[in-house]
Design an enzyme around this catalytic site. Sequence first.
Site, PDB file in Angstrom:
ATOM      1  N   HIS A   1      24.563 -39.846 -15.774  1.00 42.49           N
ATOM      2  CA  HIS A   1      23.900 -40.419 -16.885  1.00 42.49           C
ATOM      3  C   HIS A   1      23.702 -39.794 -18.328  1.00 42.49           C
ATOM      4  CE1 HIS A   1      22.459 -43.441 -13.877  1.00 42.49           C
ATOM      5  NE2 HIS A   1      22.200 -42.362 -13.090  1.00 42.49           N
TER       6      HIS A   1
ATOM      7  N   GLU B   1      17.647 -15.811 -17.373  1.00 42.56           N
ATOM      8  CA  GLU B   1      16.778 -15.013 -18.065  1.00 42.56           C
ATOM      9  C   GLU B   1      17.230 -13.622 -17.735  1.00 42.56           C
ATOM     10  OE1 GLU B   1      12.853 -14.352 -15.841  1.00 42.56           O
ATOM     11  OE2 GLU B   1      13.831 -15.242 -13.976  1.00 42.56           O
TER      12      GLU B   1
ATOM     13  N   ARG C   1       3.919   1.258  -6.883  1.00 40.54           N
ATOM     14  CA  ARG C   1       3.895   0.152  -5.844  1.00 40.54           C
ATOM     15  C   ARG C   1       2.676  -0.730  -5.993  1.00 40.54           C
ATOM     16  NH1 ARG C   1       6.317   2.445  -1.030  1.00 40.54           N
ATOM     17  NH2 ARG C   1       4.970   1.235   0.522  1.00 40.54           N
TER      18      ARG C   1
ATOM     19  N   ASN D   1      -0.896   0.624   6.222  1.00 38.91           N
ATOM     20  CA  ASN D   1       0.113  -0.351   5.233  1.00 38.91           C
ATOM     21  C   ASN D   1       0.733  -1.389   6.227  1.00 38.91           C
ATOM     22  OD1 ASN D   1       1.511  -1.622   3.302  1.00 38.91           O
ATOM     23  ND2 ASN D   1       3.195   0.024   3.284  1.00 38.91           N
ATOM     24  N   GLY D   2       0.370  -2.616   5.824  1.00 38.98           N
ATOM     25  CA  GLY D   2       0.825  -3.744   6.816  1.00 38.98           C
ATOM     26  C   GLY D   2      -0.433  -4.758   7.284  1.00 38.98           C
TER      27      GLY D   2
ATOM     28  N   CYS E   1       0.759  -1.247   0.070  1.00 35.03           N
ATOM     29  CA  CYS E   1      -0.031  -0.149   0.008  1.00 35.03           C
ATOM     30  C   CYS E   1       0.705   1.307   0.035  1.00 35.03           C
ATOM     31  CB  CYS E   1      -1.076   0.095   1.311  1.00 35.03           C
ATOM     32  SG  CYS E   1      -1.725  -1.465   1.318  1.00 35.03           S
TER      33      CYS E   1
HETATM   34  C1  AGP Z   1      10.185 -15.765 -12.930  1.00 40.46           C
HETATM   35  O1  AGP Z   1      11.558 -14.969 -12.823  1.00 40.46           O
HETATM   36  C2  AGP Z   1       9.743 -15.536 -14.312  1.00 40.46           C
HETATM   37  N1  AGP Z   1       9.360 -14.079 -14.615  1.00 40.46           N
HETATM   38  C3  AGP Z   1       8.686 -16.456 -14.868  1.00 40.46           C
HETATM   39  O2  AGP Z   1       9.298 -17.848 -14.977  1.00 40.46           O
HETATM   40  C4  AGP Z   1       7.232 -16.624 -13.934  1.00 40.46           C
HETATM   41  O3  AGP Z   1       7.857 -16.988 -12.711  1.00 40.46           O
HETATM   42  C5  AGP Z   1       6.247 -17.383 -14.612  1.00 40.46           C
HETATM   43  O4  AGP Z   1       5.845 -16.640 -15.848  1.00 40.46           O
HETATM   44  C6  AGP Z   1       5.188 -17.764 -13.620  1.00 40.46           C
HETATM   45  O5  AGP Z   1       4.562 -16.317 -13.548  1.00 40.46           O
HETATM   46  P1  AGP Z   1       3.384 -16.425 -12.259  1.00 40.46           P
HETATM   47  O6  AGP Z   1       3.896 -16.874 -11.092  1.00 40.46           O
HETATM   48  O7  AGP Z   1       2.840 -15.146 -12.139  1.00 40.46           O
HETATM   49  O8  AGP Z   1       2.275 -17.493 -12.793  1.00 40.46           O
END
Ligand code: AGP
Length: 610
Positions: A507, A491, A27, A102-103, A2
């Site tokens: 494996h 990523e 926010r 907020n909290g 909030c």
């Molecule tokens: C996580 O860093 C990614 N941005 C992505 O894998 C994300 O966790 C995934 O798209 C799932 O999103 P959600 O938790 O909103 O469903």
Amino acid sequence: MCGIIAYAGHRPAVPLLIDGLRRLEYRGYDSAGVAFIQQRKIHCLKASGRLSALERTVSSFRMPLLASSGIGHTRWATHGEPNEANAHPHLSNDGGFALAHNGIIENYREIKSRLAGLGYVFYSDTDTEPLVNLIAEERKKTPDNLSAFRNALLRVDGAFALSLICLDEPEAVYAARKDAPLVVGAGTEENFIASDVTAFLPYTRNVIFLEEGEIARVTPSARAVFDLRTLEPVSRHVRKIDWDISSAQKGGYKHFMLKEIFEQPAVLRNVLAGRINPGGGKVELPELEKLPRPARIRIVACGTSYNAGLWAAPLLEQWGGIPCAVEIASEFRYRKPILGKDELVILISQSGETADTLAALKIAGASKAATLGLCNVIGSSIARGADRVVYTQAGPEISVASTKALCSQMALLAVLALHFGLRAKTFPVEKAKEELARFSQLADLLEGHLPLLRREVEPIALRAANAKNIFFLGRGQNYALAQEGALKFKELSYVHAEAYAAGEMKHGPIALVDRDFLTIALAPRDEHLPKMISNIQEVAARGGPIIMLGQPGGETTPESAQFWSIPECPPPFAGFVILPMLQLLSYEAARYLGKDVDQPRNLAKSVTVE
Ligand code: AGP
């Protein structure tokens, strides 16, 4: 989370409050409101949705807006749907007080029922409305508003950042904080209170950051800070800040991702607030009281949320006593799964809008299985579509790379595992007391370690950033963390990284190991350590460079391994300190490589398409 803005000065308050709320929009919120005193009455104007809805409400107010003090709030729903009734500020029954919060007030239900017994009525589902009425009740027994505010807060368990106006003191605004930030803006013949400096930066750069357990009273010409318990005055120096708006929104951090990594201790407190009782060896999940014990659990999610499920599955089995499988939503939705009526399908989603997870929900919902959403965004599609929902209360996550949301998902799933185990009496209460005691100390432990981990990460991150290929290896719950580490690294730094169950290396994957293929091994001192050491030695024997996250005093490691010490933390909670290490590793590597940390290429915060 909030947003709060309050003002006492010489300007028309309401337009300034709305301007401040607009600066706090980053926010995240789902409703907003303002409260001000005019013609000897406190007026609360609120609206669900965006600030434009609030502006329409304000513009239709029947008299000129002359008030020169007031409070404003943007709400990120934690208790109660995101609607106008639940929007802040909340007015006391007697019209004498308005409060923005907020909290999370953990004991709001007890406060609410005691006040109801005194004849108070409630118009919202929030944990804030009981508090504003408690202040009104305390005012009947105290000589002034400051004492009433303090007495009420001493009866509250939980986290709060508050701003309060009182009908009989139209020029004053009160504020108080515990486990949630609040800052005073010191202007000329005007003063501000806000969740962060962004809200009033155009008006003043002179600030007083309220400390834990402090209460403040500001008027246009005066500022006073007191110890919340004793009401002893506290002298506070005014600091001048030189942040621009963008860095102010990040709380001084360079990126939202770094800010959200450092928010994880607060998130842990939030997600556990009101849900764990270490002394009694109990957990509280009222949302699940009527949920029959499932014969089996199937977790379905994507990305980081899937990794949360992988990490929690052993706990749901060992603590909850229920067989648990974890599936990727985009696979689950196409394989025509057989779901039993005694099965619980848990859909984990931070956004609550991920298309594949939503599709999985529809399939599970069409079967006889029960569905449970585990979401962060209140009122999101998955939250609304599941039979039941539990919220992670992590606050809005701005950075595309998910960090604090995963921390909150892991914590909530651990609480869920204990919920099932304790309810079925398959988990001993004495052991629950021990685990919950450790759990309750985790936030402080993490808060203590994060700054050191931040300082240590750079050389390790630079080595990883210069790799062409990386294995993240782990066993048991550390395999789930290895998955998350590899996902974060990919990523954020765009370097190829993949996770493997360490036992799988022989494996096939070990064929890839040579001096150009870096291995990052997660090897805390747990039951898997001896085997992890063997796997690490197998990699070293083939000349593979190694970074080992481990705890001193473990088994001997190859000379060649670069060692990064995992802070002491009892299993199975070690994951809560390993996770930020992996997050910081990826963050620092991406920063070093000059990548767009908060908005990595090709990625979206919520993948609402297939
Ligand atoms: C996580 O860093 C990614 N941005 C992505 O894998 C994300 O966790 C995934 O798209 C799932 O999103 P959600 O938790 O909103 O469903």
